[in-house]
Design a protein around this motif. Structure first.
Motif, short mmCIF file in Angstrom:
data_model
loop_
_atom_site.label_atom_id
_atom_site.label_comp_id
_atom_site.label_asym_id
_atom_site.label_seq_id
_atom_site.Cartn_x
_atom_site.Cartn_y
_atom_site.Cartn_z
N GLY A 71 17.87 72.76 157.75
CA GLY A 71 17.46 72.51 156.37
C GLY A 71 17.97 73.50 155.34
N ALA A 72 19.04 74.25 155.67
CA ALA A 72 19.56 75.26 154.73
C ALA A 72 19.94 74.63 153.39
CB ALA A 72 20.78 75.94 155.35
N ARG A 73 19.44 75.24 152.31
CA ARG A 73 19.84 74.77 150.97
C ARG A 73 20.63 75.84 150.25
NH1 ARG A 73 14.14 73.14 150.10
NH2 ARG A 73 13.97 71.30 151.43
N CYS A 74 20.23 77.09 150.43
CA CYS A 74 20.89 78.20 149.73
C CYS A 74 21.44 79.18 150.76
CB CYS A 74 19.92 78.92 148.81
SG CYS A 74 19.22 77.84 147.55
N PRO A 75 22.60 78.89 151.33
CA PRO A 75 23.12 79.74 152.40
C PRO A 75 23.84 80.98 151.87
CG PRO A 75 24.58 77.88 152.05
CD PRO A 75 23.44 77.70 151.08
N ALA A 76 23.86 82.01 152.71
CA ALA A 76 24.63 83.22 152.40
C ALA A 76 25.47 83.60 153.61
CB ALA A 76 23.69 84.37 152.03
N PHE A 77 26.56 84.33 153.34
CA PHE A 77 27.43 84.83 154.41
C PHE A 77 27.52 86.34 154.28
CE2 PHE A 77 31.73 86.27 155.64
CZ PHE A 77 31.67 85.97 157.00
N VAL A 78 27.24 87.05 155.37
CA VAL A 78 27.42 88.50 155.38
C VAL A 78 28.65 88.80 156.23
CG1 VAL A 78 26.42 90.75 155.97
CG2 VAL A 78 24.94 88.91 155.13
N GLY A 79 29.72 89.31 155.59
CA GLY A 79 31.00 89.49 156.27
C GLY A 79 31.41 90.95 156.40
N ALA A 80 32.64 91.14 156.87
CA ALA A 80 33.19 92.47 157.10
C ALA A 80 34.69 92.40 156.83
CB ALA A 80 32.91 92.91 158.53
N PRO A 81 35.35 93.55 156.69
CA PRO A 81 36.80 93.49 156.46
C PRO A 81 37.55 92.94 157.68
CG PRO A 81 35.89 95.67 155.93
CD PRO A 81 34.84 94.91 156.69
N GLY A 82 38.76 92.43 157.45
CA GLY A 82 39.63 92.03 158.56
C GLY A 82 39.74 90.52 158.74
N ARG A 83 40.72 90.17 159.56
CA ARG A 83 41.09 88.78 159.76
C ARG A 83 39.97 87.96 160.37
NH1 ARG A 83 43.97 85.70 163.99
NH2 ARG A 83 44.25 87.51 165.34
N GLU A 84 39.29 88.53 161.41
CA GLU A 84 38.31 87.73 162.14
C GLU A 84 37.16 87.28 161.24
OE1 GLU A 84 38.33 88.72 166.72
OE2 GLU A 84 37.84 90.52 165.56
N SER A 85 36.62 88.21 160.46
CA SER A 85 35.52 87.86 159.57
C SER A 85 35.97 86.83 158.54
CB SER A 85 34.98 89.12 158.88
OG SER A 85 33.98 88.79 157.95
N ALA A 86 37.19 86.98 158.02
CA ALA A 86 37.71 86.04 157.01
C ALA A 86 37.79 84.63 157.59
CB ALA A 86 39.07 86.51 156.51
N GLU A 87 38.19 84.53 158.87
CA GLU A 87 38.28 83.21 159.51
C GLU A 87 36.89 82.59 159.71
OE1 GLU A 87 42.42 84.14 162.02
OE2 GLU A 87 40.49 84.06 163.06
N ARG A 88 35.94 83.44 160.13
CA ARG A 88 34.57 82.95 160.32
C ARG A 88 34.01 82.45 158.99
NH1 ARG A 88 33.28 88.23 164.19
NH2 ARG A 88 34.92 87.60 165.66
N GLU A 89 34.30 83.21 157.92
CA GLU A 89 33.84 82.84 156.57
C GLU A 89 34.44 81.50 156.15
OE1 GLU A 89 34.80 85.80 153.69
OE2 GLU A 89 33.84 84.73 152.03
N ARG A 90 35.74 81.32 156.41
CA ARG A 90 36.43 80.10 156.00
C ARG A 90 35.78 78.88 156.65
NH1 ARG A 90 41.72 78.80 157.90
NH2 ARG A 90 41.99 81.01 158.36
N GLY A 91 35.54 78.96 157.96
CA GLY A 91 34.91 77.83 158.64
C GLY A 91 33.52 77.54 158.10
N PHE A 92 32.77 78.60 157.83
CA PHE A 92 31.39 78.46 157.36
C PHE A 92 31.36 77.85 155.96
CE2 PHE A 92 27.50 80.41 155.43
CZ PHE A 92 26.56 79.82 156.26
N VAL A 93 32.16 78.44 155.06
CA VAL A 93 32.13 78.01 153.65
C VAL A 93 32.64 76.57 153.53
CG1 VAL A 93 33.16 78.42 151.38
CG2 VAL A 93 32.28 80.35 152.74
#
Lengths: 335, 335
Positions: free
Chosen positions: B182-204
Motif C-alpha cells: 500500500g505504499a503511497r509516498c515512497p522514499a529511497f535511501v541510497g549511497a554513492p557508486g554504480r550499484e546503488s544507482a542501479e538499485r535506485e533506477r529499478g525502484f524509481v
C-alpha cells in the motif's frame, strides 16, 4: 609454463650467467634451485650468492623452494561467514603483511574430520605454519617436518601454542555490569562447550559473592535457541547474561514479544561484541572477544615459530562494551 | 628443508630410481622437475612418466612447478570482516574444494592502490587465477603469463569475466513489495557508486509506473548514515527502500526513536539480505544478493579459465526475502 615461452628464455639467460659466475654447470645451478641434496654445501652457497647478485630466480615457486619456505600461512576457520572470524582474519592479515606472507584459507565446518582434511590440504601447499580457530582435532592434526600449529581457543585446553580469551573474567565483567544496574534475579543463557562453561563460572561466582542466585537456561549459540530461552525466562528475572550475541538477539526478541522492556524491566549483556551487537534494538552491551587482537597475537606466535623463536601462550583479557541494553539506574530495593 | 633430513634421503632414493628407469642422469631428472627448458620434450615426457610410475615428486612446490600450476586461487576482498564477503568466500571454497585448489586471501581495503599491491602479491605466489570482489582497479590490475581475473561486481562494468547482480531488478522487486503493502509516498535511501544507482533506477522506474513519486535521501552504506537519513525522512513517507542492510538498521533505529511504527506506519525493504537482516527488530525484508551463489559462479568461471575453457559472464537475479518490516495489509485509499 611451456619451455618455449619468452619467460623461459629470459630465465635461461639468467641461469647461464649464474653458472658462469659461480664456476659450475647449469645443471648444478638447477639442482641447487630444486633444493636437492646432491650439491655440496659450499657450492650451493656460492650459487645462491651469485643468483642473488644477478637477481636470478627460476620462478616464484622455485624461489620459495630455495628458501625452504612457501611464505604461506595456513588459517583454518570453523566458518568463513561468521563475523567474529572475519575480525580474526583481519588481525592475522594486518600482522603478516609486512613479512610478505599470505593467508591460505581453509574451513573446518566445526568438524574434527574436515579439520584434519583441511590441515592435510594446507600441508600439501607447504604452509610455513597454520593458525587454527576453535580446533576440535587438537593434537590429532597432521604434521610433517617441524610444522607448527597456533591455536585460537581450541577445545582441548592443553595443546601447545595457544591464544585464549579469559572467558572466566568475561563472565565476571558481565556480573559486575548487571549488578551495577541493580540486578536482583539474574539468569544465564549458555551453550555447550568449554567456553560457555568458563563464562558461566565467572558470572555465577561473582553473582553468588553478591548474594544472588543465578537461574540457568540452556541454548546452543543460535538466535532460535535464544528466542526459546527468552520465552522460558522466569517472570522475576531482571538481568540476563547471554553467552553469545546471536543468542542474545533471540533473547531480546522474546522479551519484545512478551512486552518486557529492555533495559527497564530486564537488562541484558551479551558476549562476543561481534558487529551485530550495536545493530540490535536496543543496542546490546557485550563482553568483547577482541577477535582482532586474538588474530594479531596468533599471527605473532606463528611468525615467531617460523623464525625458530617460539613465544609464550597468550591470554587476552576481554572488555565490557556498555550500550543501551544494560544502562539502568538501579531502582531502590523494596522494603 | 635441510639436505640431511630423512625426508630428503627418501626423495633421493626416488630420484635415482626415476633416473635409472628413464635411462637419464639424476641431473636431468632434476632439470625436468625444475621446469627448465634445457631438457628435450621426449626426455622430459619419459622422466615424468617414470616419476608417475614410482610415485616420485621432489616436494609439493616442486610438484606444482612440474604441472605449471600452483593450485592456488587468489581472492581479493574489500574487507574480510563484512558478512556478505564471508558468504562469497564460502561459495568459492565449496566450489573449488573438489578440484584440490586452495584460496589465497588478500584484502583491498576498498582502495585501488592497495588492490593492485594485493594482486601483485598473489602473482608472486603464482596463483592460477584470481577472483576480485568490487574491484576499483579493474583493468589496471597487474598480470603476467595468461593469468586471468574474475570480477564480482566490479566498479568498471566493462572488465571481462564478470559475475554481476541484477541490481535494477532488485530495485524493481523492492518497489513491487512496497506497492503490495500500500505504499503511497515512497522514499529511497541510497549511497554513492554504480550499484546503488542501479538499485535506485529499478525502484524509481517501477514506482513511477505506479504513479508514485520517490523522495531520495542520500547515505553512504553505514548505519550512522542510515540513522541520519531516517531522521530526515519527510513525515508523509510510508515506505522506504534502503540500498544496504546496515544502512537500513540505522533507518529502523531512527523510526523507533521517532515513535513511527514499522511496518504499520512505515514499511521498509533493505538490500543484501546479509546475516543482520533477520536479526533486526522488526526482522528486515531485504533483496537477497545471493552472495554465496555469486562466489560459486565466480569460482566456476575461474576454474574454466584455468582449464582454458572460458565461460560467459554471469548475471545473478536477486530475490526478495519477505519479513516483518514490509508485511502490511494495505489500508483503503482515502476518498
Amino acid at each position: 609454463m611451456p619451455p618455449s615461452s619468452p619467460d623461459g628464455l629470459t630465465r635461461n639467460a639468467g641461469i647461464r650467467e649464474v653458472a658462469r659466475r659461480a664456476g659450475v654447470s647449469i645443471a648444478t645451478v638447477s639442482r641447487v634451485f630444486n633444493a636437492h641434496s646432491t650439491v655440496q654445501q659450499g657450492t650451493r652457497e656460492r650459487v645462491l650468492e651469485e643468483a642473488r647478485a644477478v637477481g636470478y630466480s627460476p620462478s616464484p615457486l622455485g624461489r620459495n623452494l630455495v628458501r625452504g619456505r612457501s611464505d604461506l600461512l595456513g588459517v583454518i576457520l570453523p566458518n568463513t561467514g561468521f563475523p567474529l572470524y572475519g575480525a580474526v582474519l583481519r588481525g592475522i592479515e594486518d600482522t603478516i603483511q609486512a613479512s610478505g606472507m599470505s593467508v591460505l584459507l581453509a574451513s573446518s565446518r566445526d568438524d574434527a574430520q574436515i579439520e584434519v582434511q583441511a590441515a592435510q590440504h594446507l600441508l600439501r601447499h607447504a604452509v610455513d605454519a597454520s593458525i587454527v580457530v576453535n580446533s576440535r582435532a587438537g593434537r590429532n592434526l597432521p604434521t610433517d617436518r617441524d610444522l607448527a600449529y597456533v591455536h585460537i581457543a581450541p577445545e582441548d585446553p592443553a595443546v601447545p601454542h595457544r591464544v585464549e580469551l579469559d572467558n572466566v573474567r568475561g563472565g565476571e565483567l558481565a556480573a559486575v555490569e548487571l549488578l551495577a544496574g541493580g540486578a536482583r534475579c539474574p539468569a544465564f543463557v549458555g551453550a555447550p562447550g568449554r567456553e560457555s562453561a568458563e563464562r558461566e563460572r565467572g558470572f555465577v561466582t561473582s553473582m553468588e559473592e553478591a548474594g544472588r542466585r543465578v537461574r540457568r537456561v540452556p541454548g546452543d549459540y543460535s538466535e532460535d535457541s535464544g528466542l526459546r530461552a527468552g520465552m522460558a525466562l522466569p517472570a522475576d528475572v531482571d538481568a540476563v547474561f547471554v553467552a553469545g550475541d546471536l543468542m542474545a538477539a533471540g533473547v531480546l526478541r522474546a522479551l519484545h514479544q512478551q512486552g518486557r522492556r529492555v533495559p527497564t524491566d530486564v537488562a541484558i549483556v551479551g558476549f562476543d561484541d561481534s558487529l551485530i551487537a550495536p545493530l540490535l534494538y536496543p543496542r546490546l552491551s557485550s563482553v568483547r572477544q577482541l577477535a582482532y587482537d586474538m588474530g594479531v597475537a596468533a599471527a605473532q606466535l606463528a611468525l615467531g615459530l617460523i623464525a625458530g623463536e617460539p613465544g609464550p601462550d597468550v591470554v587476552i583479557t576481554p572488555e565490557l562494551v556498555r550500550r543501551e541494553s544494560s544502562i539502568r539506574v538501579p531502582s531502590p530495593r523494596p522494603p
